[in-house]
Design a protein around this motif. Structure first.
Motif, PDB file in Angstrom:
ATOM      1  N   VAL A   7     -31.543  -4.607  18.883  1.00 48.95           N
ATOM      2  CA  VAL A   7     -31.223  -5.418  17.702  1.00 48.95           C
ATOM      3  C   VAL A   7     -30.816  -4.510  16.542  1.00 48.95           C
ATOM      4  O   VAL A   7     -31.508  -3.555  16.216  1.00 48.95           O
ATOM      5  CB  VAL A   7     -32.419  -6.302  17.289  1.00 48.95           C
ATOM      6  CG1 VAL A   7     -32.156  -6.991  15.962  1.00 48.95           C
ATOM      7  CG2 VAL A   7     -32.712  -7.330  18.357  1.00 48.95           C
ATOM      8  N   GLN A   8     -29.662  -4.810  15.928  1.00 48.62           N
ATOM      9  CA  GLN A   8     -29.177  -4.056  14.788  1.00 48.62           C
ATOM     10  C   GLN A   8     -29.411  -4.803  13.479  1.00 48.62           C
ATOM     11  O   GLN A   8     -29.628  -4.191  12.449  1.00 48.62           O
ATOM     12  CB  GLN A   8     -27.693  -3.758  14.952  1.00 48.62           C
ATOM     13  CG  GLN A   8     -27.428  -2.853  16.145  1.00 48.62           C
ATOM     14  CD  GLN A   8     -25.961  -2.616  16.355  1.00 48.62           C
ATOM     15  OE1 GLN A   8     -25.190  -3.552  16.474  1.00 48.62           O
ATOM     16  NE2 GLN A   8     -25.586  -1.351  16.389  1.00 48.62           N
ATOM     17  N   SER A   9     -29.318  -6.130  13.514  1.00 50.51           N
ATOM     18  CA  SER A   9     -29.582  -6.946  12.325  1.00 50.51           C
ATOM     19  C   SER A   9     -29.972  -8.346  12.771  1.00 50.51           C
ATOM     20  O   SER A   9     -29.736  -8.745  13.901  1.00 50.51           O
ATOM     21  CB  SER A   9     -28.367  -6.978  11.402  1.00 50.51           C
ATOM     22  OG  SER A   9     -27.232  -7.459  12.083  1.00 50.51           O
ATOM     23  N   ILE A  10     -30.579  -9.088  11.836  1.00 52.96           N
ATOM     24  CA  ILE A  10     -31.088 -10.420  12.169  1.00 52.96           C
ATOM     25  C   ILE A  10     -30.898 -11.341  10.980  1.00 52.96           C
ATOM     26  O   ILE A  10     -30.902 -10.902   9.828  1.00 52.96           O
ATOM     27  CB  ILE A  10     -32.576 -10.326  12.592  1.00 52.96           C
ATOM     28  CG1 ILE A  10     -33.008 -11.602  13.280  1.00 52.96           C
ATOM     29  CG2 ILE A  10     -33.467  -9.960  11.445  1.00 52.96           C
ATOM     30  CD1 ILE A  10     -34.240 -11.441  14.110  1.00 52.96           C
ATOM     31  N   GLY A  11     -30.695 -12.631  11.254  1.00 49.71           N
ATOM     32  CA  GLY A  11     -30.553 -13.627  10.199  1.00 49.71           C
ATOM     33  C   GLY A  11     -31.387 -14.848  10.516  1.00 49.71           C
ATOM     34  O   GLY A  11     -31.512 -15.237  11.680  1.00 49.71           O
ATOM     35  N   ALA A  22     -29.220 -12.925  15.817  1.00 46.51           N
ATOM     36  CA  ALA A  22     -29.343 -11.474  15.764  1.00 46.51           C
ATOM     37  C   ALA A  22     -28.073 -10.829  16.310  1.00 46.51           C
ATOM     38  O   ALA A  22     -27.358 -11.420  17.119  1.00 46.51           O
ATOM     39  CB  ALA A  22     -30.545 -11.012  16.577  1.00 46.51           C
ATOM     40  N   GLU A  23     -27.812  -9.604  15.877  1.00 45.38           N
ATOM     41  CA  GLU A  23     -26.714  -8.803  16.414  1.00 45.38           C
ATOM     42  C   GLU A  23     -27.323  -7.700  17.264  1.00 45.38           C
ATOM     43  O   GLU A  23     -28.222  -6.984  16.818  1.00 45.38           O
ATOM     44  CB  GLU A  23     -25.892  -8.191  15.291  1.00 45.38           C
ATOM     45  CG  GLU A  23     -24.754  -7.341  15.773  1.00 45.38           C
ATOM     46  CD  GLU A  23     -23.970  -6.717  14.640  1.00 45.38           C
ATOM     47  OE1 GLU A  23     -22.878  -6.222  14.921  1.00 45.38           O
ATOM     48  OE2 GLU A  23     -24.444  -6.720  13.496  1.00 45.38           O
ATOM     49  N   THR A  24     -26.846  -7.577  18.504  1.00 43.72           N
ATOM     50  CA  THR A  24     -27.358  -6.547  19.405  1.00 43.72           C
ATOM     51  C   THR A  24     -26.231  -5.608  19.809  1.00 43.72           C
ATOM     52  O   THR A  24     -25.057  -5.972  19.780  1.00 43.72           O
ATOM     53  CB  THR A  24     -27.972  -7.167  20.676  1.00 43.72           C
ATOM     54  OG1 THR A  24     -26.946  -7.769  21.452  1.00 43.72           O
ATOM     55  CG2 THR A  24     -29.043  -8.184  20.346  1.00 43.72           C
ATOM     56  N   ARG A  25     -26.601  -4.397  20.198  1.00 40.86           N
ATOM     57  CA  ARG A  25     -25.592  -3.428  20.657  1.00 40.86           C
ATOM     58  C   ARG A  25     -24.983  -3.863  21.981  1.00 40.86           C
ATOM     59  O   ARG A  25     -23.804  -3.652  22.216  1.00 40.86           O
ATOM     60  CB  ARG A  25     -26.232  -2.054  20.827  1.00 40.86           C
ATOM     61  CG  ARG A  25     -26.526  -1.360  19.532  1.00 40.86           C
ATOM     62  CD  ARG A  25     -27.014   0.056  19.785  1.00 40.86           C
ATOM     63  NE  ARG A  25     -28.308   0.067  20.436  1.00 40.86           N
ATOM     64  CZ  ARG A  25     -29.459   0.265  19.824  1.00 40.86           C
ATOM     65  NH1 ARG A  25     -29.475   0.487  18.534  1.00 40.86           N
ATOM     66  NH2 ARG A  25     -30.581   0.249  20.485  1.00 40.86           N
ATOM     67  N   ALA A  47     -21.316 -10.634  11.922  1.00 43.56           N
ATOM     68  CA  ALA A  47     -22.701 -10.390  11.499  1.00 43.56           C
ATOM     69  C   ALA A  47     -23.504 -11.684  11.592  1.00 43.56           C
ATOM     70  O   ALA A  47     -22.957 -12.760  11.416  1.00 43.56           O
ATOM     71  CB  ALA A  47     -22.742  -9.847  10.080  1.00 43.56           C
ATOM     72  N   VAL A  49     -25.394 -13.976   9.812  1.00 40.31           N
ATOM     73  CA  VAL A  49     -25.772 -14.392   8.458  1.00 40.31           C
ATOM     74  C   VAL A  49     -25.624 -15.893   8.290  1.00 40.31           C
ATOM     75  O   VAL A  49     -24.795 -16.516   8.936  1.00 40.31           O
ATOM     76  CB  VAL A  49     -24.933 -13.678   7.365  1.00 40.31           C
ATOM     77  CG1 VAL A  49     -25.253 -12.219   7.287  1.00 40.31           C
ATOM     78  CG2 VAL A  49     -23.457 -13.876   7.607  1.00 40.31           C
TER      79      VAL A  49
END
Length: 52
Positions: A7-11, A22-25, A47, A49
């Protein structure tokens, strides 16, 4: 709660009926609806969001 790998970021929304995203690699953007497993979002996105 089990999470996706890399996971790189989450909303998240304040509305608990909206999915956690979430954004994953490995899988790009994924979502988690209540009482389900993580699923890849089929649409292009840059992203995880929510507006506002």
């Amino acid at each position: 709660m089990p999470g996706p790998n890399g996971v790189q970021s989450i909303g998240a929304s304040e509305d608990q009926t909206r999915p956690l995203i979430a954004e994953t690699r490995e899988n790009g953007i994924v979502r988690l609806l209540p009482n389900t497993d993580w699923k890849t979002v089929d649409q292009d996105g840059s992203a995880p969001v929510y507006p506002g």
